[in-house]
Structure formats: structure tokens, C-alpha cells
Write an enzyme that holds these catalytic residues in place. Sequence first.
Site, short mmCIF file in Angstrom:
data_model
loop_
_atom_site.label_atom_id
_atom_site.label_comp_id
_atom_site.label_asym_id
_atom_site.label_seq_id
_atom_site.Cartn_x
_atom_site.Cartn_y
_atom_site.Cartn_z
CG ASP A 11 -2.11 0.85 1.15
OD1 ASP A 11 -2.42 1.34 0.06
OD2 ASP A 11 -2.77 1.05 2.20
CG HIS A 12 -1.19 4.99 0.63
ND1 HIS A 12 -1.56 6.05 -0.16
CD2 HIS A 12 -2.34 4.37 0.98
CE1 HIS A 12 -2.88 6.07 -0.29
NE2 HIS A 12 -3.37 5.06 0.39
CD GLU A 65 -3.33 4.71 4.78
OE1 GLU A 65 -3.09 3.50 4.71
OE2 GLU A 65 -4.31 5.19 5.37
CG HIS A 100 -6.39 7.87 3.35
ND1 HIS A 100 -5.41 8.56 2.68
CD2 HIS A 100 -6.67 6.78 2.59
CE1 HIS A 100 -5.11 7.93 1.56
NE2 HIS A 100 -5.86 6.86 1.48
CG HIS A 126 -6.89 4.87 -2.15
ND1 HIS A 126 -5.57 5.16 -1.86
CD2 HIS A 126 -6.86 3.82 -2.99
CE1 HIS A 126 -4.78 4.33 -2.52
NE2 HIS A 126 -5.54 3.51 -3.21
CG ASN A 142 -6.84 0.58 -0.67
OD1 ASN A 142 -6.97 -0.27 -1.56
ND2 ASN A 142 -5.79 1.37 -0.60
#
Length: 343
Positions: free
Chosen positions: A95-96, A169, A212, A252, A274
Site C-alpha cells: 500500500d501507499h 495515511e 483516509h 481509497h 482499500n
Amino acid sequence: MPIATPEVYNEMLDRAKAGKFAYPAINVTSSQTLHAALRGFAEAESDGIVQISTGGAEFLGGQHNKDMVTGAVALAEFAHIVAEKYDVNVALHTDHCPKDKLDGYVRPLLAVSEERVKAGRNPLFQSHMWDGSAETLADNLAIAQELLGRAAAAKIILEVEITPTGGEEDGVSHEINDSLYTTVDDVTRTAEALGLGEKGRYLLAASFGNVHGVYKPGNVVLRPELLKDLNEGVAAKYGRPAGSQPFDFVFHGGSGSTEEEIRTALENGVVKMNIDTDTQYAFTRPVVDHAFRNYDGVLKVDGEVGSKKTYDPRTWGKLAEAGMAERVLTACGHLRSTGTKIK
């Protein structure tokens, strides 16, 4: 079944696109949360995606040295073994990953998979994410081009985030404002730089008001119908048939989204969503309940000895796994992936 091969992962995404459903992408930070995700997918009879963020990988690497690559590789290798006991296909994803962590995370992991592929094996991870949302679009896409070339050669799919998602995030944060909406010009420039599959497959995290973290429905203005405009704008420019969807979109910041918003996103090309905040809570909530109900057993109160059966990590850990698995099962229902596993 084993972790999805590159061919199976591509089939998973194709099936999601054609069937108007999406796979929950569940962030994991331990062997236990991994099992919870796998269990949820299996109970839903849904294939799925398990992902490790930079913060998750650092945690997995241990607090002694917090090595992200070690943590990610260790859990991925573990997943390749234990996933065979679950009757679903699961893809591993990172992820990110922002620019300042590429050299300490994604690039070394790409190198691991490159060596595996050279040796005739499958890549360790099936996809990696490059989060360039804090960069200018030009710089973002320049780095994406480099990563896409390496990923494609290693039979890996790249995920790119081209414009900001609000909230925070793993240290990357953006304000919640009107800039959280990707434009047709943004995706046109993306297609010009990365192609539409001929240079390698990629997933596109476009912004339609996503944030997020934790929020209640209605507190964030999501416009999932915007994804239709993005697809149509690029399809028209590249001579694609009316109604075609050139992009594989990622949703997201989905915590707190309404089922209607999710359905609209699915209709407009979202194949991956996600989920982290909600599963974190679902994992922790049963543990807190157990501790409150068994206070004098979990703790050695007033000089007593407590109860080993109540503070044994296996006791409350089983409850945590069940709670998170149930939330994954719910997510599969929301995303319409229940019962869609590849036989």
C-alpha cells in the site's frame, strides 16, 4: 490455493471489471490479521487482496530495527505458505509508498521479485503502489513510468495515485478541500505517460472526494459518478467505444461510505477498495470487550495472580481474528464479490 499467480491476478481483475464488483484490499500488520483477512475471504467465497503499508511493514520488521523490507518479505513468505489452506485466490500488494520511502520499500521489493522471475519463479508480491499524490503530476508520472517498466518486467501490476486523497495515511496527509477531485486532464496526462495497458497494467487511484481515516456518512462529499466522466473523457480521446472503461480504478478512503456510493463506484470501474480503518476497529473491539469483562483475570489485581486462561494471547487473539474476519465478510457483500471466487 496458493497466492495468485500473475495470470490469476489479471483474471481476478478482469472478472471484477466485467462483473461490476470489486475486491476488498485488507491492510494487515501481523500473521494474525493476515489469517483474519484470509478467513473472511474464504467464508465469503471471494478472492481478495491483502496489503502491507509502509507503516505496517515497519511494524512487521520489529521494533528493534523497524526494517520495512524485512517485515514485508517475511509476511509475504508466510502468506505464500498459509494461504494454501484457504480455498480462495489472494493477491499480495504493498500500500501507499511516497517518494521518500521508495528506496527503502518498493524498489528493494521490486528487486526481490525481479530475481525470483529471473530464476523462473513468480514475483513475491503481485502489485505495488506508488503514491505520488504529494508531488506535481509531472514528477508523479515520471516516477510512475520508471516503476511501471520494472513492474511489468517482473510480472507485477503497479498502482498509482495521481491526485490527493484527503486525511492522513502513514505520514502522508492532504487537506480536505475542493482539490480532492481528479479531472479529465489529469487522467489524460496519465494515459499519455503510462499508456492504457500496452506498457504494463496499472491500477488507478483517482480522487472523487475520498478521505483516509474515520468519518461518518455525510461528513465527506464523495462523487463516485465522477469516475464515469474520467473514463468517458479518455475513451473519447483514444477512440474507444462508447461506454468502455479504460481504467481499473481503486477506491481509497472508503471508511464510512454509504452502500449507494459504493455501488456507484462499482458501476464506474472500481475493481479494488482499500479497507483498513474499519478492520482495525473490528480486530481491536473484541479484545477490549474481553479485557473489560475479565478485568480481574487479565490483570493481577490487588496482589492476586489473575487467570492465565484470560490473559493468554490465544484467548483474546481468537476473538480478534473472528471480529476482523466478520468485517471482511461484510466488505465482500458490500463490494459484491461474495461467491465470485475463481473455481
